[in-house]
Design an enzyme around this catalytic site. Sequence first.
Site, mmCIF file in Angstrom:
data_model
loop_
_atom_site.group_PDB
_atom_site.id
_atom_site.type_symbol
_atom_site.label_atom_id
_atom_site.label_comp_id
_atom_site.label_asym_id
_atom_site.label_seq_id
_atom_site.Cartn_x
_atom_site.Cartn_y
_atom_site.Cartn_z
ATOM 1 N N ASN A 60 0.741 -1.063 -0.031
ATOM 2 C CA ASN A 60 0.094 0.120 -0.122
ATOM 3 C C ASN A 60 0.842 1.214 0.140
ATOM 4 O O ASN A 60 2.121 1.192 0.318
ATOM 5 C CB ASN A 60 -0.942 0.210 1.186
ATOM 6 C CG ASN A 60 -2.027 -1.136 1.235
ATOM 7 O OD1 ASN A 60 -2.520 -1.504 0.275
ATOM 8 N ND2 ASN A 60 -2.161 -1.626 2.209
ATOM 9 N N CYS A 69 -5.198 -7.981 -3.249
ATOM 10 C CA CYS A 69 -5.636 -6.756 -4.162
ATOM 11 C C CYS A 69 -6.273 -7.311 -5.567
ATOM 12 O O CYS A 69 -5.622 -7.750 -6.334
ATOM 13 C CB CYS A 69 -4.692 -5.684 -4.367
ATOM 14 S SG CYS A 69 -5.275 -4.335 -5.345
ATOM 15 N N GLY A 70 -7.577 -7.258 -5.596
ATOM 16 C CA GLY A 70 -8.370 -7.845 -6.818
ATOM 17 C C GLY A 70 -8.141 -7.110 -8.106
ATOM 18 O O GLY A 70 -8.028 -7.804 -9.165
ATOM 19 N N ASN A 71 -7.998 -5.754 -7.632
ATOM 20 C CA ASN A 71 -7.692 -4.898 -9.078
ATOM 21 C C ASN A 71 -6.302 -5.051 -9.505
ATOM 22 O O ASN A 71 -5.928 -5.297 -10.643
ATOM 23 C CB ASN A 71 -8.104 -3.371 -8.801
ATOM 24 C CG ASN A 71 -9.506 -3.249 -8.551
ATOM 25 O OD1 ASN A 71 -10.385 -3.776 -9.202
ATOM 26 N ND2 ASN A 71 -9.655 -2.158 -7.475
ATOM 27 N N ASN A 158 -8.490 -10.139 2.763
ATOM 28 C CA ASN A 158 -8.395 -8.937 3.183
ATOM 29 C C ASN A 158 -9.840 -8.629 3.976
ATOM 30 O O ASN A 158 -10.778 -8.898 3.863
ATOM 31 C CB ASN A 158 -8.391 -7.822 2.204
ATOM 32 C CG ASN A 158 -6.992 -7.848 1.465
ATOM 33 O OD1 ASN A 158 -6.081 -8.420 1.840
ATOM 34 N ND2 ASN A 158 -7.173 -6.995 0.336
ATOM 35 N N GLU A 212 -10.175 2.347 2.047
ATOM 36 C CA GLU A 212 -9.122 1.393 1.880
ATOM 37 C C GLU A 212 -8.196 1.466 3.093
ATOM 38 O O GLU A 212 -7.319 2.685 3.152
ATOM 39 C CB GLU A 212 -8.561 1.209 0.585
ATOM 40 C CG GLU A 212 -7.857 -0.210 0.523
ATOM 41 C CD GLU A 212 -7.293 -0.471 -0.926
ATOM 42 O OE1 GLU A 212 -6.638 -1.232 -1.275
ATOM 43 O OE2 GLU A 212 -7.462 0.383 -2.118
ATOM 44 N N ARG A 213 -7.972 0.408 3.826
ATOM 45 C CA ARG A 213 -6.971 0.345 4.800
ATOM 46 C C ARG A 213 -5.498 0.629 4.166
ATOM 47 O O ARG A 213 -5.213 0.063 3.112
ATOM 48 C CB ARG A 213 -6.786 -0.787 5.707
ATOM 49 C CG ARG A 213 -5.798 -1.230 6.473
ATOM 50 C CD ARG A 213 -5.968 -2.600 7.012
ATOM 51 N NE ARG A 213 -5.737 -3.643 6.098
ATOM 52 C CZ ARG A 213 -5.489 -4.989 6.444
ATOM 53 N NH1 ARG A 213 -5.511 -5.295 7.391
ATOM 54 N NH2 ARG A 213 -5.293 -5.681 5.533
ATOM 55 N N CYS A 221 -11.771 -0.810 -5.016
ATOM 56 C CA CYS A 221 -10.845 -1.965 -4.245
ATOM 57 C C CYS A 221 -11.548 -3.067 -4.720
ATOM 58 O O CYS A 221 -12.759 -3.479 -4.226
ATOM 59 C CB CYS A 221 -11.016 -1.630 -2.641
ATOM 60 S SG CYS A 221 -10.393 -3.143 -1.795
ATOM 61 N N GLY A 222 -10.674 -3.928 -5.360
ATOM 62 C CA GLY A 222 -11.087 -5.325 -5.863
ATOM 63 C C GLY A 222 -11.959 -6.008 -4.987
ATOM 64 O O GLY A 222 -12.949 -6.510 -5.094
ATOM 65 N N THR A 223 -11.160 -6.421 -3.926
ATOM 66 C CA THR A 223 -11.848 -7.182 -2.837
ATOM 67 C C THR A 223 -12.937 -6.587 -2.134
ATOM 68 O O THR A 223 -13.681 -7.360 -1.868
ATOM 69 C CB THR A 223 -10.604 -7.808 -1.784
ATOM 70 O OG1 THR A 223 -10.158 -6.622 -1.015
ATOM 71 C CG2 THR A 223 -9.696 -8.798 -2.501
#
Length: 318
Positions: A60, A69-71, A158, A212-213, A221-223
């Site tokens: 991050n 990270c899905g994206n 996540n 997002e953390r 955020c993908g997830t």
Amino acid sequence: MEFSLYKVHGSMNTFYMLDGAERNDYEELTLKLASLDPQTDGLLVVLPSETANAKMRVINRDGSEASMCGNGLRCVARYVCERDGLEEGVIETMKASLHVKKEQTEQDGIAMYAVEISPVSFQLADLPMAYNGESEWLLKPLPFVSEEISYTAVAVPNPHLIGIVPAEYQTDPTHQQKWAEYFNGPNEYFSDGVNVSYVTKVEDGIFVKTFERGVGFTNACGTAMTASALVSCLAGLAPYGDVNVYNPGGMVKCSVAKEGDSFSLRLTGNATYLSTHRFEWQEDDAKSGFLSSEPLQEQALYEKFIERTSSVTEQFVK
């Protein structure tokens, strides 16, 4: 040391990406990149793997490491598939090795990839989250936060706290920001912080905004989008199957399948290359920086794509 970098994005969740070897200073490199570019959400590192086609690390922008990270995974999937001449493969992440697959190119010429999101757990210990001795928290208000918002805690892997909210919470993010910042600072509930997403039903899917953390408010955020699709199916906001998930960065499709008490999740969306860079990394941080940058032409195609989502996103994104 000189690095070759791509600047990439999935749903405008933007990263630098490098193909490298295992090192212990990628956190410092990410902090330097973030100081030079306020628009990046972090660094994706593509590494060799003994068990998969490649391994992905996600750093991050604040230097912390995310388990997934899905994206970012879509972008890494594209890079590995094109590098190795594959249509599909497996990418090792911190918690699981995940299937990835090249999908049919969008009509605007956009590279599209589908990625598995796994594992899924509603156990608060897996986030971790501590609240009143509970083991799960599904579709219920957290009274100290709000009596009108139903929250669900889920790890994919996540940690996510998903709230289902009316539209006014999207147009005014004050409430979401207040509690997301609280839960990501010193607090008694989330010892490692948590991604906080607010979800609103729209005509043909859902709209999601995520704090997002390690990042703050992000375009996507993908997830979080996948977890939000799962929670929306549980709540009856959307049917199981493919869910259109709109976000400030565009739109993706999340597939949610229920098999007994378990779930299979898949995230499909763009993997866009913005530019290529040569970066010099020196022990003297002040001397580190970009040596050259070359813009690519793919973003113009993506902007045509997201024009089709603007009627949904513009009502929430000011």
